[in-house]
Motif scaffolding. Structure first.
Motif, PDB file in Angstrom:
ATOM      1  N   PHE A   1       0.856  -1.192   0.000  1.00 36.75           N
ATOM      2  CA  PHE A   1       0.000   0.000   0.000  1.00 36.75           C
ATOM      3  C   PHE A   1       0.886   1.234   0.000  1.00 36.75           C
ATOM      4  O   PHE A   1       1.835   1.308   0.786  1.00 36.75           O
ATOM      5  N   LEU A   2       0.589   2.166  -0.888  1.00 42.17           N
ATOM      6  CA  LEU A   2       1.393   3.386  -0.997  1.00 42.17           C
ATOM      7  C   LEU A   2       0.585   4.591  -0.561  1.00 42.17           C
ATOM      8  O   LEU A   2      -0.627   4.639  -0.726  1.00 42.17           O
ATOM      9  N   ASP A   3       1.286   5.549  -0.039  1.00 45.04           N
ATOM     10  CA  ASP A   3       0.660   6.820   0.302  1.00 45.04           C
ATOM     11  C   ASP A   3       1.753   7.882   0.305  1.00 45.04           C
ATOM     12  O   ASP A   3       2.933   7.574   0.527  1.00 45.04           O
TER      13      ASP A   3
ATOM     14  N   TYR B   1       3.148   0.436   3.173  1.00 41.75           N
ATOM     15  CA  TYR B   1       2.591  -0.497   4.151  1.00 41.75           C
ATOM     16  C   TYR B   1       2.504  -1.860   3.500  1.00 41.75           C
ATOM     17  O   TYR B   1       2.155  -1.971   2.332  1.00 41.75           O
ATOM     18  N   TRP B   2       2.822  -2.911   4.246  1.00 44.91           N
ATOM     19  CA  TRP B   2       2.586  -4.263   3.745  1.00 44.91           C
ATOM     20  C   TRP B   2       2.428  -5.214   4.925  1.00 44.91           C
ATOM     21  O   TRP B   2       2.718  -4.851   6.073  1.00 44.91           O
ATOM     22  N   LEU B   3       1.955  -6.394   4.628  1.00 45.21           N
ATOM     23  CA  LEU B   3       1.664  -7.373   5.670  1.00 45.21           C
ATOM     24  C   LEU B   3       2.719  -8.469   5.626  1.00 45.21           C
ATOM     25  O   LEU B   3       3.012  -9.018   4.569  1.00 45.21           O
TER      26      LEU B   3
ATOM     27  N   VAL C   1       4.370  -8.677  -6.539  1.00 47.35           N
ATOM     28  CA  VAL C   1       4.133  -7.472  -5.736  1.00 47.35           C
ATOM     29  C   VAL C   1       3.174  -6.572  -6.503  1.00 47.35           C
ATOM     30  O   VAL C   1       3.429  -6.234  -7.662  1.00 47.35           O
ATOM     31  N   THR C   2       2.083  -6.253  -5.891  1.00 46.47           N
ATOM     32  CA  THR C   2       1.104  -5.363  -6.507  1.00 46.47           C
ATOM     33  C   THR C   2       0.996  -4.099  -5.666  1.00 46.47           C
ATOM     34  O   THR C   2       0.943  -4.175  -4.438  1.00 46.47           O
ATOM     35  N   LEU C   3       0.995  -2.961  -6.346  1.00 50.67           N
ATOM     36  CA  LEU C   3       0.869  -1.686  -5.635  1.00 50.67           C
ATOM     37  C   LEU C   3      -0.603  -1.327  -5.507  1.00 50.67           C
ATOM     38  O   LEU C   3      -1.382  -1.491  -6.442  1.00 50.67           O
ATOM     39  N   VAL C   4      -0.951  -0.858  -4.326  1.00 52.77           N
ATOM     40  CA  VAL C   4      -2.330  -0.464  -4.036  1.00 52.77           C
ATOM     41  C   VAL C   4      -2.259   0.906  -3.367  1.00 52.77           C
ATOM     42  O   VAL C   4      -1.279   1.203  -2.685  1.00 52.77           O
ATOM     43  N   LEU C   5      -3.276   1.732  -3.599  1.00 53.66           N
ATOM     44  CA  LEU C   5      -3.297   3.038  -2.931  1.00 53.66           C
ATOM     45  C   LEU C   5      -3.930   2.896  -1.557  1.00 53.66           C
ATOM     46  O   LEU C   5      -4.937   2.211  -1.399  1.00 53.66           O
TER      47      LEU C   5
ATOM     48  N   THR D   1      -0.550  -7.860  14.162  1.00 52.50           N
ATOM     49  CA  THR D   1      -0.984  -8.729  13.062  1.00 52.50           C
ATOM     50  C   THR D   1       0.104  -8.848  11.992  1.00 52.50           C
ATOM     51  O   THR D   1      -0.084  -9.541  11.003  1.00 52.50           O
ATOM     52  N   GLY D   2       1.226  -8.173  12.181  1.00 50.51           N
ATOM     53  CA  GLY D   2       2.314  -8.245  11.208  1.00 50.51           C
ATOM     54  C   GLY D   2       2.208  -7.193  10.129  1.00 50.51           C
ATOM     55  O   GLY D   2       2.830  -7.291   9.075  1.00 50.51           O
ATOM     56  N   PHE D   3       1.428  -6.165  10.391  1.00 45.03           N
ATOM     57  CA  PHE D   3       1.256  -5.087   9.417  1.00 45.03           C
ATOM     58  C   PHE D   3       2.380  -4.071   9.604  1.00 45.03           C
ATOM     59  O   PHE D   3       2.590  -3.559  10.703  1.00 45.03           O
ATOM     60  N   ILE D   4       3.118  -3.816   8.543  1.00 41.08           N
ATOM     61  CA  ILE D   4       4.324  -2.989   8.650  1.00 41.08           C
ATOM     62  C   ILE D   4       4.069  -1.603   8.081  1.00 41.08           C
ATOM     63  O   ILE D   4       3.493  -1.459   7.000  1.00 41.08           O
TER      64      ILE D   4
END
Ligand SMILES: *[C@@H]1O[C@H](CO)[C@@H](O)[C@H](O)[C@H]1NC(C)=O
Ligand SMILES: *[C@@H]1O[C@H](CO)[C@@H](O)[C@H](O)[C@H]1NC(C)=O
Ligand SMILES: *[C@@H]1O[C@H](CO)[C@@H](O)[C@H](O)[C@H]1NC(C)=O
Ligand SMILES: *[C@@H]1O[C@H](CO)[C@@H](O)[C@H](O)[C@H]1NC(C)=O
Length: 409
Positions: free
Chosen positions: A57-59, A84-86, A180-184, A137-140
């Motif tokens: 996830f990008l921001d 952000y990624w899990l 790897v897929t980018l998501v907003l 939960t392992g969310f970075i």
């Protein structure tokens, strides 16, 4: 004294030993971090089944536009960038660790996506942030500042009223879209409206951010990419005050020169002085203009046109003086009389016949000559009026043309 001193010294010694032992005992946070990273391997993507994709996830927020370098076609942007990624391998049960929900860990010890900006032309010199936050939960959460020096095609034709459209493309350099897929992280609307962090005091104003995600095909493989276009606009006030206004003032002063009587030679020196002043002005301001190899900005054309107008106004004055005095020197009809006639001043004019009758009343050759010269003076005045009018028309056309050219694009 030694009897009382010895036990207290021993107490102190024991205290130091116990304290040291307690310091060596790993704290709960250290235990958690060790447990998480003990069997962790940084080399692989954080998925159980290799066929599943990792969503990153990008921001971002644009913090400032530091520099727009027209000569090298580069733009320096400062971003607050967030990824952000899990990573399920870094999850834990908070109830076993005194209900710790978040932990900071060094990024060098864990897998992280290799997202780079495609347009980057200079090394990122912003501060490296060595830690990331991991929740249970392992969310970075990886936050960092990003100083991006990117290439951008800058068009300065309408300088200083120009807008630029620069894009920044984020892409995972090695991973394909199936890995790897980018998501907003936020919606496109939220990103577009985000001016929270933008420092707006500089030369450039942020008009719009247009983000979009897409897949790009390269060598038969799909790559996930994220791009945003930023539309920035120059604040022109500085250039208007320093370039356009002085130039306009000189033009107005030059126009005021037409109020001087044409028969006095002062007008020529007045206009020559203004022309010289304009050249001095140009040499001092030429450093402010953006230097570029491709094309001239419109303002350069504007300066040249201003010089041309000043020269035309000077030539007009010279012409009128020539009509006035050139004809006196030799009475034979020269080029200038022909010019007068072609402009509609026929020799048997009403004014001339009037002065002739006045001259014939006195019937002296001297008076006749002065009458002829006064007719010539009137003609010169008339010619000056007409030429001034033409000049005013020309100036209005030029002004309208430049206003349109600057306002249209
Ligand atoms: C790490 O692996 C070793 C051996 O494979 C195992 O004994 C140990 O419990 C593991 N540690 C954690 C925190 O899973
Ligand atoms: C991985 O996922 C695919 C489909 O999502 C499934 O067919 C396959 O059995 C999974 N492999 C393992 C080892 O779970
Ligand atoms: C960790 O962060 C993610 C994303 O913000 C959230 O969905 C998740 O609930 C968080 N986990 C905990 C235990 O707070
Ligand atoms: C900015 O440039 C991109 C192409 O690089 C184009 O697709 C987009 O429409 C432009 N935006 C504006 C507002 O000109």
């Amino acid at each position: 004294m030694p009897l009382t001193g010895l036990p207290s010294l021993m107490l102190l010694f024991v205290g130091v030993l116990v304290g040291g032992a307690m310091a060596r005992e790993p704290t709960m946070l250290a235990r958690l971090a060790n447990n998480l990273l003990q069997n962790y391997t940084v080399k692989v993507r954080p998925v159980r089944n290799w066929t599943s994709t990792t969503n990153v996830f990008l921001d971002f927020s644009i913090y400032a536009i530091l520099k727009v370098d027209v000569k090298n076609q580069m733009v320096t942007t400062y971003l607050w960038y967030r990824e952000y990624w899990l990573d399920r391998r870094l999850s834990w049960d908070p109830s076993q660790y005194e209900y710790v929900e978040r932990l900071s860990l060094p990024i060098s010890r864990m897998w992280s996506p290799d997202i780079v900006i495609s347009e980057l032309v200079e090394e990122d010199t912003s501060l490296e942030v060595p830690y990331v936050y991991v929740n249970s939960t392992g969310f970075i959460t990886h936050l960092r500042p990003l100083r991006a020096v990117t290439t951008c095609i800058l068009n300065i034709f309408s300088f200083p009223f120009d807008k630029q459209n620069c894009s920044l493309t984020f892409a995972a350099w090695t991973y394909t879209a199936s890995e790897v897929t980018l998501v907003l992280r936020r919606t496109i609307e939220q990103l577009r409206k985000d001016r929270f962090a933008f420092v707006s005091g500089g030369e450039w104003e942020l008009l719009d951010i247009v983000p979009y995600l897409w897949l790009q095909k390269k060598d038969g493989k799909l790559y996930s990419q994220f791009r945003f276009n930023m539309i920035i606009k120059r604040r022109p006030l500085f250039y208007v005050v320093n370039l356009l206004v002085p130039s306009l003032i000189l033009m107005i002063v030059d126009l005021a020169g037409f109020l001087l009587p044409p028969e006095c030679g002062e007008r020529v020196s007045f206009k020559v002085t203004i022309l010289l002043g304009y050249f001095v002005f140009l040499t001092t301001v030429v450093g402010i203009l953006p230097a570029t190899a491709q094309g001239t900005p419109l303002i350069g054309v504007y300066f040249v046109v201003c010089i041309a107008l000043l020269v035309i106004s000077l030539l007009e004055t010279v012409l009128v003086l020539r009509v006035l005095y050139g004809h006196q020197e030799n009475n034979t009809a020269g080029v200038w009389t022909t010019l007068l006639i072609s402009l509609g001043f026929s020799p048997d004019n009403k004014d001339k016949s009037l002065t002739h009758t006045q001259g014939s009343e006195n019937s002296t050759s001297n008076n006749d000559e002065s009458g002829a010269s006064s007719t010539l003076l009137e003609k010169a005045y008339q010619l000056d009026k007409i030429l001034t009018f033409c000049y005013l028309l020309l100036i209005s056309c030029v002004v309208v043309g430049f206003v349109l050219a600057w306002a249209l694009p």
